[in-house]
Design an enzyme around this catalytic site. Structure first.
Site, PDB file in Angstrom:
ATOM      1  CD  GLN A   1      -2.391  -1.387   2.702  1.00  0.00           C
ATOM      2  OE1 GLN A   1      -1.636  -1.598   3.650  1.00  0.00           O
ATOM      3  NE2 GLN A   1      -3.710  -1.325   2.832  1.00  0.00           N
TER       4      GLN A   1
ATOM      5  CD1 TRP B   1     -10.862  -2.272   4.571  1.00  0.00           C
ATOM      6  CD2 TRP B   1     -10.770  -0.064   4.297  1.00  0.00           C
ATOM      7  NE1 TRP B   1      -9.828  -1.806   5.354  1.00  0.00           N
ATOM      8  CE2 TRP B   1      -9.748  -0.453   5.201  1.00  0.00           C
ATOM      9  CE3 TRP B   1     -10.895   1.289   3.963  1.00  0.00           C
ATOM     10  CZ2 TRP B   1      -8.868   0.471   5.780  1.00  0.00           C
ATOM     11  CZ3 TRP B   1     -10.020   2.202   4.535  1.00  0.00           C
ATOM     12  CH2 TRP B   1      -9.019   1.798   5.435  1.00  0.00           C
TER      13      TRP B   1
ATOM     14  CG  ASP C   1      -4.557   1.087  -0.279  1.00  0.00           C
ATOM     15  OD1 ASP C   1      -5.387   0.469  -0.964  1.00  0.00           O
ATOM     16  OD2 ASP C   1      -4.233   0.738   0.869  1.00  0.00           O
TER      17      ASP C   1
ATOM     18  NE  ARG D   1     -10.237  -5.520  -2.380  1.00  0.00           N
ATOM     19  CZ  ARG D   1      -9.232  -6.313  -2.031  1.00  0.00           C
ATOM     20  NH1 ARG D   1      -9.429  -7.628  -1.933  1.00  0.00           N
ATOM     21  NH2 ARG D   1      -8.031  -5.817  -1.772  1.00  0.00           N
TER      22      ARG D   1
ATOM     23  CG  ASP E   1      -8.580  -2.435  -2.344  1.00  0.00           C
ATOM     24  OD1 ASP E   1      -9.479  -2.910  -3.059  1.00  0.00           O
ATOM     25  OD2 ASP E   1      -7.970  -3.114  -1.491  1.00  0.00           O
TER      26      ASP E   1
END
EC number: 3.1.1.11
Length: 327
Positions: free
Chosen positions: A145, A251, A168, A249, A189
């Protein structure tokens, strides 16, 4: 370290130093010199780094602005000014990120930095902050990340900006946030957090397989949404991702996301959405989209909706007081 350079003195905007909605910014205009009253950063500016200009603002609570001349600025910034602050980047076209010539870059993963927030190239904790025509990137790439920008404040506005990373990229952590004519790029993400956010006329660009959004909404009393409106969802140039990307999705268990009036390319997996948090019952919606990835007949975890959501639903009744309507 930075390498700023001026493109030359062209037609400039005359503006006041304000951090509230910048109604004077008009589409298709250039900004090649500092708006009136702004601190200046660059080879011909008062300050050589953006961090120095931020430090110069001190503890004032007055509205302020900083103009950044063309260049690449290798800095890691925390925006914690107590007043409304606007950060302007030099550009020949204020309406788009595509002509941006100012980049803020830093390279560190969250594991090396100690937290997601500490990995961010730009960490915004000041309410009422606005940014125009600036690229923000975390150059870490695959493997961990690594945040480009974290927005952890209320009434944040980003106009004609570009955010680049891999996992991220954009941490919309809290508050209400507005992104217009921006580009957000990543793979895993790369839009995530618990803010209530409107993305309008943006390019959302996947540079690897994964899920685009990861909302962390977790209670029914949380009014937050991700609204992705009139956006283009596509692969990065030269990258083939047919059916390898999911819209999102969860978290946290009550993630809430809508894609509306947008173009979904063939990168979108027919299932649309995928899983993450155990026991999640996310609210995932699509409305009036087009493109090769917009067929919803095989979607999973999706709820039907009869109309698009509006800015009042996402940003609250006062959204018109703080966003720049010229975008």
């Amino acid at each position: 370290m930075h390498t700023p350079y001026l493109l030359g003195a062209l037609a400039a905007l005359a503006a006041t130093a304000v951090g509230a909605p910048a109604e004077h910014i008009k589409k298709r205009e250039s900004r090649t010199s500092a708006p009136s009253g702004c601190l200046t950063v660059g080879s011909d500016g008062t300050y050589s780094t953006i961090g120095d200009a931020l430090d110069a603002l001190g503890s004032s609570t007055s509205s302020a602005c900083i103009y950044v001349a063309s260049g690449t600025y290798e800095e890691q910034l925390t925006i914690d000014y107590a007043g409304n602050l606007t950060l302007y980047g030099e550009t020949t076209d204020t309406s788009t990120y595509k002509d941006n010539v100012v980049t803020i870059t830093h390279t560190i993963s969250s594991s090396d930095a100690g937290s997601l927030d500490k990995s961010a190239t730009v960490n915004v904790v000041s309410d009422g902050f606005s940014m125009y025509n600036i690229n923000v990137e975390n150059g870490y790439g695959e493997g961990a990340q690594a945040v480009a920008l974290v927005g952890n404040a209320d009434q944040l506005g980003f106009y004609g900006c570009q955010f680049s990373g891999y996992q991220d990229t954009l941490y919309v952590k809290a508050g209400t946030q507005y992104y217009s004519n921006c580009m957000i790029e990543g793979a895993v993400d790369y839009i995530f957090g618990d803010a209530s956010v409107w993305f309008g006329e943006c390019d959302i660009v996947s540079n690897g397989a994964g899920a685009i959004t990861a909302s962390s909404r977790e209670t029914s009393s949380d009014s937050g949404w991700y609204a992705i409106d009139n956006c283009n969802i596509k692969a990065a140039s030269g990258v083939s991702l047919t059916e390898e990307v999911y819209l999102g999705r969860p978290w946290r268990v009550l993630a809430r996301v809508i894609y509306q009036n947008s173009v979904l390319s063939d990168i979108i997996n027919p299932k649309g959405w995928t899983t993450m948090a155990d026991g999640a019952t996310p609210l995932y919606y699509e409305y009036n989209n087009s493109g090769a990835g917009s067929d919803t007949s095989d979607r999973e975890y999706e709820t039907s909706i009869s109309a698009a959501v509006d800015k009042t639903t996402v940003l609250g009744e006062t959204w018109g007081d703080w966003i720049d309507r010229s975008y």
